[in-house]
Structure formats: C-alpha cells, structure tokens
Design an enzyme around this catalytic site. Structure first.
Site, short mmCIF file in Angstrom:
data_model
loop_
_atom_site.label_atom_id
_atom_site.label_comp_id
_atom_site.label_asym_id
_atom_site.label_seq_id
_atom_site.Cartn_x
_atom_site.Cartn_y
_atom_site.Cartn_z
N GLY A 10 0.84 -1.09 -0.05
CA GLY A 10 0.00 0.05 0.13
C GLY A 10 0.82 1.38 0.05
O GLY A 10 1.97 1.33 0.66
N ARG A 71 1.16 -4.86 -5.79
CA ARG A 71 1.21 -6.14 -5.05
C ARG A 71 1.31 -7.24 -6.18
O ARG A 71 0.49 -7.12 -6.95
CB ARG A 71 -0.35 -6.35 -4.37
CG ARG A 71 -0.62 -5.02 -3.38
CD ARG A 71 -1.66 -5.37 -2.47
NE ARG A 71 -2.27 -4.34 -1.76
CZ ARG A 71 -1.86 -3.61 -0.61
NH1 ARG A 71 -0.92 -4.27 -0.10
NH2 ARG A 71 -2.46 -2.92 -0.12
N ASP A 102 4.48 -4.87 6.16
CA ASP A 102 4.70 -6.23 6.72
C ASP A 102 4.87 -7.24 5.33
O ASP A 102 5.97 -7.99 5.39
CB ASP A 102 3.40 -6.71 7.39
CG ASP A 102 3.70 -8.22 7.87
OD1 ASP A 102 4.61 -8.08 8.78
OD2 ASP A 102 3.00 -9.03 7.29
N THR A 125 4.00 2.09 6.37
CA THR A 125 2.42 1.86 6.26
C THR A 125 1.80 2.51 7.23
O THR A 125 2.27 2.91 8.26
CB THR A 125 2.36 0.31 6.68
OG1 THR A 125 0.84 -0.13 6.86
CG2 THR A 125 3.10 -0.13 7.87
N ASP A 127 -0.50 1.72 8.72
CA ASP A 127 -1.30 0.95 10.08
C ASP A 127 -0.51 0.95 11.19
O ASP A 127 -0.95 0.65 12.44
CB ASP A 127 -1.38 -0.50 9.41
CG ASP A 127 -2.27 -0.71 8.19
OD1 ASP A 127 -3.14 0.21 7.98
OD2 ASP A 127 -2.08 -1.67 7.54
N ASP A 129 1.83 -1.16 12.18
CA ASP A 129 1.69 -2.55 12.60
C ASP A 129 3.17 -3.41 12.63
O ASP A 129 3.11 -4.62 12.68
CB ASP A 129 0.60 -3.31 12.21
CG ASP A 129 0.89 -3.47 10.68
OD1 ASP A 129 1.64 -2.90 10.17
OD2 ASP A 129 0.10 -4.23 9.84
N ARG A 171 -6.25 -2.48 9.55
CA ARG A 171 -6.60 -4.05 9.35
C ARG A 171 -6.50 -4.46 10.67
O ARG A 171 -7.38 -4.18 11.44
CB ARG A 171 -5.15 -4.40 8.36
CG ARG A 171 -5.32 -4.07 7.01
CD ARG A 171 -4.45 -4.88 6.23
NE ARG A 171 -2.97 -4.79 6.67
CZ ARG A 171 -2.19 -5.07 5.71
NH1 ARG A 171 -2.37 -5.61 4.80
NH2 ARG A 171 -0.89 -4.90 6.16
#
Ligand code: ATP
Length: 321
Positions: A10, A71, A102, A125, A127, A129, A171
């Site tokens: 992303g 991707r 990730d 990212t 996120d 994460d 997510r």
C-alpha cells in the site's frame, strides 16, 4: 556500489521523502542509485530507471510514491522471484532497499535469505503494525487525516445531537483508531486488540446523555472484533434509542501530503538504510525506537507482533467520562 530502491504494497505519505533521502544520501556517499518502478512487479518486468539528485526534486511534500507501487502474486512464487533476481543481476544492482509494509518486508526477507541479495527494509505503512519501530512512515499523516474528519463530524454530531460511528483503517492493528480517538476526544474506541462489550458502551452512552452530553463519537477500527461498523451502529441505536450515523473514512486515509513528522522520519530512515548497506548489513530493517535509529534483523521484525498501546486505551476511558 550500485543500489536499487523500490516501494511496495500500500502507498503511504512519506514514501517520497524516503526515496529522496536514499537517492540524495546515496549519491553523497558515492553510490549509484537505481529506482525500481511498481515494487516487486517492476523487478520482475525489469522496470528499472537511473535516479539522480534531480529526479527526486520537488517530491518531499507529495503523497503516494513517484516510483509507483504494486502487489505482485507472481513474486510469491519461486519462478517470479527467480526472474526478479535475474534482473537485479542484469542491472548490476549490488543491494536493495525495500520501502513497504509487513508483506513487502516478507518479500525482502525471501530475497535476502533464499536468494542472497543484500536487502535493507524501511517500515512504511499507515497501519503502524510493524515490530522494531515505534512508528512507521505514513502513520501520523493518516492519523491527522482521520482527526480532521472526526473534528468536522463532531460539529454535525453536536448540532443534531446524534451518535456518529467512524470507521478508520488499520487492518488487524488498532493504532490509527487509538491515536485519532484520543486526539478527537472520542467517547469510545473499538480496536482489534481489546474486546469491548457493546452493552457497556450503551451504558456509558446513556450515562453521558444523562449528564447532558449532546453528541457522541465512537471510533471503530476496521479489524475490531464486534462486527461491521453498520451492525454495531444498528445494535446500539436499537438498544438505547439513540439516532446514529456511520462514516467510513476508507482510502482517504492513505493519501495526502505527508505531515512534518513523516517527512523527517522518511528522511532519517532513508539515510539509515543507506548507512546500513554501506556497513555491509543485510536482511535487516531500520526503525525508530525511543528517539534513536535502531537496526533489527528482519527475522525478529517478522516473528514478533507489535503490541497495542493499551495505556492509551485506558487513558481515553478516563478522558471520556
Ligand atoms: P500495506 O501494509 O500497506 O498493505 P504491505 O507491504 O504489507 O503493505 P502486501 O500486499 O502484504 O503489502 O505485500 C506487498 C507485496 O510483497 C506482495 O504483493 C508480494 O509481492 C510481496 N510479498 C508479501 N508476502 C510475501 C512472502 N511471504 N514472500 C514473498 N513475497 C511476499
């Protein structure tokens, strides 16, 4: 030494400042820098261009990534990886910097461990994460974007005396929800890392209304465990007869000009990635931990889970009373 840089997975705000840093610091250190377009897909298609100081001018304030991102399912297969490695060798690229989340770091690990290509990863990212860094590039811009929306919705919620549920991205990670919720004064925050009883939320909303609260905002992380934001809204509305509205922020959160912190973090981590390659390090990720650059093995990064900041969650419960 000739290095390659790619952005994968992303897109997020801050990737461009990071590319700029890698190109300019790389040239400063006497390296040649190649840009690989469209992530691992571009590596497979040999979509590789020479970068110079001028090719990254005027991009520090731009969201997204000038190298494009993708991707690639094919890269998950041995055949795809073989093609990518052939192109790395054909272009005489000695080492690679992978900017991404990730999944992209998993790809970097494969390139390094299985195919023996020296690789350094940069966590990027919205996120947040990824283990091994307090903050990934893009996170704070996404939080600021969510917050801008929350503030605007608060005006309407207050004027109409309504309950708003706002779904944010992340997510399986609740970081965007936690930070934007605390900053926006949310009445409640639903995150994947903590079970929240909807009956308890209803009780708290009722108490708030009795005390004279005229509006309420609940931030819902997309990966929360209580169901879709629409289901949650309908269950709460029915139980306590509180008219509600749902707003899903979606991809709005991924774009936009990077905030000051993401520009500085992108610049620092880009430089750190070049430094790491220069020192002969490989199969590592550069991160920012306790105010300092930290280099961690990709093995550690990928085998550890980043913990949610539950202190922030508890703090919000007190603030929302
Ligand atoms: P974001 O967090 O923003 O979604 P991401 O980097 O996690 O970014 P992914 O789609 O998960 O995004 O991964 C990007 C690409 O990395 C994949 O399309 C694939 O090409 C590669 N990749 C992911 N996992 C692996 C793996 N286990 N082995 C090899 N390549 C992988």
């Amino acid at each position: 030494m000739r290095i390659g840089v790619l952005t994968s997975g992303g897109d997020c705000p801050g990737m461009n400042p990071c590319i700029r840093s890698i190109v300019r610091f790389g040239i400063y250190k006497g390296l040649e820098v190649m840009g690989i377009r469209r992530g691992y897909a571009g590596l497979i298609d040999n979509d590789i261009i020479q970068m110079n100081a001028g090719s990254v001018s005027g991009i520090i304030y731009k969201g997204g990534t000038i190298l494009k991102t993708a991707r690639s399912k094919y890269f998950m297969e041995k055949d795809g990886q073989k093609k990518a490695v052939e192109n790395i060798r054909k272009s005489r690229i000695d080492a690679l910097i992978v900017i991404g989340g990730d999944g992209s770091l998993r790809g970097a690990n494969v390139l390094s461990k299985v195919w023996k290509i020296p690789v350094v990863g940069v966590p990027s990212t919205i996120d947040n994460d990824i283990w091994g860094t307090d903050f990934s590039i893009g996170f704070f811009t996404a939080v600021s974007t969510a917050l801008e929306a929350i503030d605007k919705i608060r005006d309407t919620a207050t004027s109409h005396e309504r309950l708003f549920l706002i779904e944010v991205m992340g997510r399986t990670c609740g970081a965007i929800a936690l930070w934007s919720g605390v900053a926006g004064g949310a009445e409640d925050i639903l995150i994947p890392e903590k079970h929240t009883d909807l009956d308890e939320i209803c009780d708290r909303l009722e108490e708030g209304r009795k005390r004279g609260k005229v509006s309420s905002i609940i931030i819902v992380a997309e990966g929360n465990k209580s169901g879709s934001v629409f289901e949650i809204a309908s269950r709460i509305s029915k139980k306590i007869n509180y008219e509600s509205r749902v707003v899903v922020l979606g991809h709005l959160q991924r774009g936009g000009s990077p905030c000051a912190w993401d520009r500085v973090l992108g610049t620092m981590l880009g430089k750190a990635a070049v430094d790491a390659l220069f020192k002969g390090e490989s199969n590592v990720m550069v991160g920012f931990v306790n105010g300092k650059i930290k280099v961690s093995s990709l093995e550690n990064v990928l085998n550890n889970e980043k913990q949610a900041d539950l202190d922030l969650y508890s703090l919000n419960e007190i603030m929302a009373t």
